[in-house]
Design an enzyme around this catalytic site. Structure first.
Site, short mmCIF file in Angstrom:
data_model
loop_
_atom_site.label_atom_id
_atom_site.label_comp_id
_atom_site.label_asym_id
_atom_site.label_seq_id
_atom_site.Cartn_x
_atom_site.Cartn_y
_atom_site.Cartn_z
CD GLU A 111 -30.26 6.38 9.43
OE1 GLU A 111 -29.64 5.63 8.67
OE2 GLU A 111 -29.75 7.41 9.93
CE LYS A 119 -20.94 7.62 7.32
NZ LYS A 119 -22.35 7.54 6.89
#
Length: 465
Positions: A261, A216
């Site tokens: 987050e 990723k």
């Protein structure tokens, strides 16, 4: 003058708090961390630490621990966020030229569980009493209300409705959040890369992933907004706090935003985090059959690509947190986090901290181990970091770095500086957004996702998007 660091924390008993902590966001130089009606707001500055490079977290940790070690602390409230407090913002990259910082304010207002308190912090040897603390708060809020040039922004009456009379909430009406008008003459400019060049970078990242070099990659881009009528941090922060109540609204030294987050929250020996990866623009649900959340569940939670991206992020965090934990609990299945602009796949992680070398790790020691997570960098970290520097052509500065606060007892809350921007001049602000890239990512779709993530800041600046 004395070198002794002294703090006094007193409850603001009997004073109502209309609007909660966000009603204090009336100065453009305010330091803030707020979610719903709770949080901390700081005014003034009595000390600052700055650092760059790979050891910035540990150097800041040492500075803070030395500062509070012999502090003279009087605390009648004794909650997380009382006593000595510093607000901080750290650069994303160890190679960034941007200075990471901890800032110790003169005054802190805190709200938690319907309790309100006031902390005064000083190195002076003068009296330190509830009266001096309230007077200092009045001075800071009063200068905003009087249009003092040092307030750097709009006056309290202009920017926040009726000003609290005398400075302390409860003595007058609380500030009222009002919709901002469309920013007159606002323009958006290309940042470090054009849209076409950024999509080429995404395609190059996917090609690298397909070679097996990494799983990723997170690629960010920036745009620059110019607003002739001026960029006022207090207006932006109040808008974000009102619209994005499930996010943590932050303001530190020109860095503003509302992050969904949580990198790490520490309270005593308990640490918590909220991990996000996997995004769906809520505008995509328009015209679809069924309830919007049904659409989100089907398209987001049902996507193998999105779930794979999320699993990588969870594994990254739990692996890095494990050496500091004696027990850990994470959701087996991610949940859908509903925000005004997007849906996310989200998971909450909770850990009981263990002693490392005879003491519980501090917030900044944990951040040093956790940052950067796969959610904002990629995996493997070193490979992803090198590719980011190659493809982005961008110094992220504080974007995607830790932002938050810590106290002397080891408590703190540190989010990841997402959905945010840096105010670069009185009329210019640089916005950042990024996307997780995995095998199967499409450049056009990732570009559209960045615009969905720009939306909170654009709207808060009064710009249609």
């Amino acid at each position: 003058m004395t070198s002794t660091f002294r703090t006094l924390t007193v409850p603001l008993d009997g004073k109502t708090f209309p609007g909660g902590l966000p009603s204090f966001l009336v100065r453009d130089d305010v330091l803030c961390w707020t979610r719903r009606e709770a949080g901390l707001a700081g005014f003034g500055e009595i000390s600052r630490f700055t650092a760059t490079g790979p050891d910035r977290f540990l150097e800041a940790d040492i500075w803070w621990r030395h500062l509070v070690l012999e502090a003279d602390v009087t605390d009648a409230v004794e909650l997380p966020g009382t006593g000595p407090v510093a607000f901080g913002s750290f650069a994303f990259s160890k190679t960034s030229r941007h200075e990471s910082r901890l800032i110790v304010p003169e005054i802190v207002v805190g709200v938690r569980d319907n309790q309100v308190w006031l902390t005064q912090l000083t190195f002076d040897d003068g009296p330190l009493t509830e009266e001096t603390a309230v007077a200092a708060l009045d001075r800071w809020l009063g200068s905003a209300a009087a249009g003092n040039p040092d307030a750097k922004g709009t006056t309290t009456a202009d920017s926040a409705g009726d000003a609290p009379q005398g400075g302390v909430p409860g003595k007058g009406r609380g500030a009222v959040v009002r919709p901002l008008p469309l920013a007159a003459g606002a323009t958006l400019h290309t940042g470090s890369l054009s849209e076409e060049a950024w999509m080429d970078a995404v395609a190059a990242g996917v090609a690298e992933i397909r070679t097996g070099a990494l799983e990723k990659l997170v690629l960010a881009r920036d745009v620059v907004a110019t607003i002739p009528s001026g960029v006022h941090a207090a207006d932006v922060l109040r808008e974000l706090a009102a619209r994005y109540r499930e996010c943590w609204t932050y303001g530190v030294d020109g860095l503003v935003g509302a992050t969904p987050e949580m990198l790490i929250q520490v309270e005593g020996r308990t640490a918590q985090a909220r991990v996000l990866a996997g995004t769906l623009d809520r505008r995509d649900a328009h015209g679809e059959d069924g309830a919007p959340m049904d659409y989100a569940t089907r398209v987001l939670a049902g996507s193998e690509k999105q779930r794979h991206e999320h699993e990588i992020a969870i594994q990254s965090l739990t692996k890095q947190l494990a050496p500091f934990s004696e027990a850990m609990n994470a959701h087996d299945e991610p949940f859908i986090l509903e925000l005004p602009n997007v849906w996310h796949l989200a998971s909450d992680v909770k850990a009981e901290l263990t002693e490392v070398e005879g003491h519980v790790p501090t917030c900044l020691a944990l951040i040093n181990a956790l940052h950067p997570t796969a959610a904002v960098c990629g995996t493997p970290t070193l490979v992803a970091g090198e590719l980011i520097r190659k493809l982005e052509h961008l110094d992220r500065g504080p974007y995607a770095g830790p932002v938050g606060w810590l106290d002397a007892a080891g408590n703190g809350e540190w989010g990841i500086a997402l959905r945010g921007a840096v105010i670069e001049s009185p009329d210019t602000v640089r916005l950042y957004a990024g996307c997780g890239i995995v095998d199967g990512s499409l450049p056009e779709a990732e570009l559209a996702e960045t615009w969905a993530k720009f939306r909170p800041m654009l709207e808060s600046l009064g710009i249609n998007s």
